[in-house]
Design an enzyme around this catalytic site. Structure first.
Site, PDB file in Angstrom:
ATOM      1  N   GLU A 159       0.894  -1.170   0.000  1.00  0.00           N
ATOM      2  CA  GLU A 159       0.000   0.000   0.000  1.00  0.00           C
ATOM      3  C   GLU A 159       0.920   1.204   0.000  1.00  0.00           C
ATOM      4  O   GLU A 159       1.320   1.705   1.044  1.00  0.00           O
ATOM      5  CB  GLU A 159      -0.923  -0.042   1.211  1.00  0.00           C
ATOM      6  CG  GLU A 159      -2.039   0.982   1.129  1.00  0.00           C
ATOM      7  CD  GLU A 159      -1.580   2.392   1.436  1.00  0.00           C
ATOM      8  OE1 GLU A 159      -1.222   3.110   0.471  1.00  0.00           O
ATOM      9  OE2 GLU A 159      -1.568   2.770   2.601  1.00  0.00           O
ATOM     10  N   GLU A 161       2.946   8.705  -4.664  1.00  0.00           N
ATOM     11  CA  GLU A 161       3.932   8.381  -3.619  1.00  0.00           C
ATOM     12  C   GLU A 161       4.951   7.366  -4.146  1.00  0.00           C
ATOM     13  O   GLU A 161       5.644   6.699  -3.392  1.00  0.00           O
ATOM     14  CB  GLU A 161       3.228   7.902  -2.342  1.00  0.00           C
ATOM     15  CG  GLU A 161       2.474   9.064  -1.668  1.00  0.00           C
ATOM     16  CD  GLU A 161       1.797   8.730  -0.357  1.00  0.00           C
ATOM     17  OE1 GLU A 161       2.008   7.605   0.162  1.00  0.00           O
ATOM     18  OE2 GLU A 161       1.045   9.570   0.141  1.00  0.00           O
TER      19      GLU A 161
HETATM   20  C1  SAM Z   1       1.665   4.422   3.082  1.00  0.00           C
HETATM   21  S1  SAM Z   1       2.681   3.562   4.223  1.00  0.00           S
HETATM   22  C2  SAM Z   1       1.738   2.110   4.508  1.00  0.00           C
HETATM   23  C3  SAM Z   1       2.208   1.363   5.684  1.00  0.00           C
HETATM   24  C4  SAM Z   1       1.368   0.150   6.041  1.00  0.00           C
HETATM   25  N1  SAM Z   1       1.398  -0.830   4.992  1.00  0.00           N
HETATM   26  C5  SAM Z   1      -0.039   0.538   6.429  1.00  0.00           C
HETATM   27  O1  SAM Z   1      -0.961   0.255   5.677  1.00  0.00           O
HETATM   28  O2  SAM Z   1      -0.205   1.142   7.496  1.00  0.00           O
HETATM   29  C6  SAM Z   1       3.952   3.027   3.162  1.00  0.00           C
HETATM   30  C7  SAM Z   1       5.093   2.361   3.877  1.00  0.00           C
HETATM   31  O3  SAM Z   1       5.976   1.893   2.907  1.00  0.00           O
HETATM   32  C8  SAM Z   1       7.301   2.181   3.306  1.00  0.00           C
HETATM   33  N2  SAM Z   1       8.090   2.257   2.074  1.00  0.00           N
HETATM   34  C9  SAM Z   1       7.967   3.169   1.092  1.00  0.00           C
HETATM   35  N3  SAM Z   1       8.825   2.926   0.122  1.00  0.00           N
HETATM   36  C10 SAM Z   1       9.528   1.831   0.483  1.00  0.00           C
HETATM   37  C11 SAM Z   1      10.586   1.100  -0.125  1.00  0.00           C
HETATM   38  N4  SAM Z   1      11.089   1.465  -1.307  1.00  0.00           N
HETATM   39  N5  SAM Z   1      11.028   0.021   0.510  1.00  0.00           N
HETATM   40  C12 SAM Z   1      10.516  -0.341   1.707  1.00  0.00           C
HETATM   41  N6  SAM Z   1       9.555   0.313   2.326  1.00  0.00           N
HETATM   42  C13 SAM Z   1       9.058   1.382   1.726  1.00  0.00           C
HETATM   43  C14 SAM Z   1       7.203   3.463   4.081  1.00  0.00           C
HETATM   44  O4  SAM Z   1       8.286   3.639   4.957  1.00  0.00           O
HETATM   45  C15 SAM Z   1       5.881   3.251   4.801  1.00  0.00           C
HETATM   46  O5  SAM Z   1       6.088   2.592   6.008  1.00  0.00           O
END
Ligand code: SAM
Length: 651
Positions: free
Chosen positions: A451, A460
């Site tokens: 997500e 994003e």
């Molecule tokens: C919008 S949040 C969603 C978090 C969780 N899945 C939720 O629904 O509460 C996106 C998450 O993805 C992580 N994230 C973004 N890009 C990433 C990457 N390239 N590799 C690993 N994690 C990533 C961010 O740090 C964040 O914790």
């Protein structure tokens, strides 16, 4: 006294005023005010200066009451000034123009001295009102707190005075002046001043629904309901037509307050001595009901009959039309508070659980349940809600899982480790502290769950992250989400425009904002912009996009002004399970995303019947992704955010 209690509504629409029609001579204003307040009105719209006055050297301004007769709070909370209606700044006669300018400035100066919150300016007397706007614009430069409400008829009006001669050979309908056009000319001449607002006179006839809708994006502060707009119910009391009711509740929902005006046409209030009816200024022999009290009772009834604001709406009320910078979860590390807000959105995780359950059933037949373990990788796991949703889907379907929780935010990884201990998931879940784009996975996944969606879907950088992660997805593996699409629609949003303008730079007009849109008018249905599908193993895949869209303004709207584009997304998680905020298909009761807003540096006037053509680009460079946008019909805008100079998302 406010119209009533409506849970959560703290807006101005709780207050109802009454217009004082006759000049309260002999310093009669305090008595008129007391009578109106005693009759449960909250404020009066009252003339401040004798309408017979014309500027004369050395003359003392014949005001309706000295500043000493009311306290400062009474003046500012209970009196809205009504500027003399004879004022005609575009008159042919120079004497009238000069007198008008002097008087207008004197009356406004007096109102400022009294610290009134607002003054109502008389409706322009003709469709060309350049000199009126010039003088008002001069006045606006010097105002600190007071607002000016330009009075306009809601319904199209006959052109006044000199205009009539010019158009007498044209048929009657085309002669009519659309008051929105008048407003638009006036505010453009006054350079969108945030202190210039609108007060709309509502009488018995109403324009088309779509043309009315335009006002919801404008700074309408008051709906002045004329008594002739009211019908009579079976018991002889005033009431409004269904269309008027709907319009008024629409205004209530947009913080517009009602003002009652006119002579009473319904003789139903107990009147002592017969003096009151039709005499709004009556003051003797108190207590006597105000002649317009039955109308006020009806307005209060309509207000109280509205549904209470839903709990979520109450929670979000302070976010209405408040511009926020979109999150950058890839470049920045989210805070605990932000994760906590996400995690409250039960609907979002229920949709994910449904999608994972369906994918598990498709992936593992009932016969293979005991021998097959599905590898699920939750990429961007945050503090673990999608890990939980996946495990619940496995339990629900009786499938066995092995989960990898991949997260690049080291702080969220700490929470993931303690969650696993707390839940006893040690044999089921492996936490990986890494960016998904560079993790070297020990095995391939059957299902990739993520997500990484923003209000505009891809904003994003979900496409770039999932492109990196699909390396460890089996060739027949499933991505949840399997696709997402962004949408835009043109909107009128004068408040947002003014808030951005307050920054006094171009960069803020070339930035996209996350915003709970409220005081806006949507002008055409949303259309699709960009779609991304996952996995995408095509060797020529690119995340650059370009789309040109043509919007047809809803019929009967008339001309309108576009301040920018509202953006949304819809995502297919798996097969028929979707999730999104596109207004026509929005997932009910989901609150994780507000819409996005792409502003225009200069709002675009769209003449009646003209389409709007807009171009959107998604541009990619090694370290950043950004959008550019431009309008090419009906007029050309500059290309916004060239090279991502003002707004970009870091890779
Ligand atoms: C919008 S949040 C969603 C978090 C969780 N899945 C939720 O629904 O509460 C996106 C998450 O993805 C992580 N994230 C973004 N890009 C990433 C990457 N390239 N590799 C690993 N994690 C990533 C961010 O740090 C964040 O914790």
């Amino acid at each position: 006294m406010p119209l009533g209690q409506r849970a959560g509504d703290k807006s101005d629409s709780r207050y109802c005023g009454v217009e004082v029609l006759d000049f309260p001579a002999d310093e009669g204003l305090p008595a008129v005010l007391n009578h109106s307040l005693a009759s449960s009105f909250d404020f009066i719209l009252a003339p401040l200066v004798d309408p017979n006055y014309r500027p004369t050297p050395g003359a003392v301004l014949p005001v309706s009451a000295s500043d000493l007769v009311l306290g400062p709070a009474q003046w500012s909370n209970h009196v809205v000034g009504k500027i003399s209606e004879w004022i005609d700044l575009d008159a042919e006669d120079e004497r009238v123009r000069v007198d008008s300018e002097l008087t207008l400035k004197q009356e406004i100066a007096w109102a400022s001295h009294l610290s009134l919150q607002a003054c109502v300016l008389p409706a322009p007397r003709r469709s060309s009102c350049g000199n009126y706007a010039r003088v008002v614009n001069q006045i606006l430069q010097g105002l600190t707190n007071m607002h000016l409400w330009l009075r306009l008829p809601l319904e199209k009006c006959e052109p006044m005075d000199d205009d009539l001669d010019k158009v007498k050979n044209i048929n009657k309908t085309s002669k009519m002046v659309d008051s929105w056009e008048l407003w638009n000319s006036f505010r453009l001449l006054c350079d969108h001043s945030s202190q210039l607002c609108v007060a709309l006179d509502i009488s018995s006839t109403l324009p088309s629904i779509n043309s009315l809708g335009r006002w919801f994006g404008e700074p309408v502060r008051a709906a002045i309901l004329q008594t002739n707009a009211f019908l009579t119910n079976g018991k002889g009391y005033p009431c409004l037509s269904k269309r008027h009711q709907k319009l008024l509740t629409g205004f209530f929902n947009h913080s517009v307050q009602a003002i009652l005006s006119g002579r009473s046409n319904h003789n139903v209030s107990p009147v002592s001595g017969g003096v009151l009816s039709g005499d709004e200024n009556h003051i003797e022999g108190a207590p006597v009901r105000h002649a317009l009290s039955p109308y006020l009772d009806y307005i209060a009834y309509l207000y109280q009959k509205m549904d209470p604001l839903p709990e979520q709406e109450r929670f979000e009320i302070n976010y209405r039309d408040f511009l926020q910078s979109p999150l950058q979860p890839l470049m920045d590390n989210l805070e605990a508070q932000t994760y906590e807000t996400f995690e409250k959105d039960v609907v979002k995780y229920t949709q994910y659980q449904r999608a994972v359950a369906k994918a598990l059933i498709d992936r593992v037949s009932d016969d293979a349940v005991s021998t097959t373990r599905t590898v699920v990788m939750v990429v961007g796991a945050g503090r673990g809600p999608l890990v939980r949703a996946s495990l619940q889907a496995a339990e629900e379907t009786g499938r066995k899982l092995k989960v990898y929780a991949v997260e690049k935010n080291p702080n969220a990884v700490i929470t993931l480790h303690s969650l696993i201990k707390l839940e006893g998931w040690e044999n089921l879940v492996t936490v990986i502290s890494s960016d998904m784009r560079c993790w070297d996975a020990p095995e391939k996944a059957d299902i990739l769950v993520s997500e990484l969606l923003g209000s505009f879907g891809d904003n994003e950088l979900s496409p770039e992250c999932l492109d990196g992660a699909q390396r460890f997805l089996k060739p027949d593996g499933i991505s949840i989400p399997s696709s997402y699409t962004s949408f835009i629609q043109p909107i009128t949003a004068s408040k947002l425009h003014n808030d951005i303008k307050a920054h006094k730079d171009i960069a803020h007009f070339e930035t996209a904002y996350v915003v709970k849109l409220h005081r806006i008018a949507t002008l055409a249905p949303p259309q699709q912009v960009f779609t991304f599908t996952h996995p995408n193993f095509s060797p020529n895949a690119s995340n650059q996009r370009y789309t040109k869209l043509q919007f047809e303004i809803r019929p009967d709207t008339g001309s309108c002004l576009v301040h920018g584009f509202a953006g949304y997304f819809d995502s297919v998680l798996y097969k028929d399970v979707h999730l999104g905020i596109e207004p026509n298909t929005a997932t009910p009761n989901m609150f994780s995303w507000f819409p996005i807003f792409f502003p225009l540096r200069k709002p675009i006037y769209v003449p009646d019947g003209s389409p709007i053509e807009v171009h959107f680009w998604r541009c990619c460079a090694p370290t950043k992704v950004w959008y550019e946008w431009a309008v090419t019909t009906p007029t050309l805008s500059p290309i916004h955010n060239s090279n991502g100079r003002s707004y970009w998302v870091g890779l």
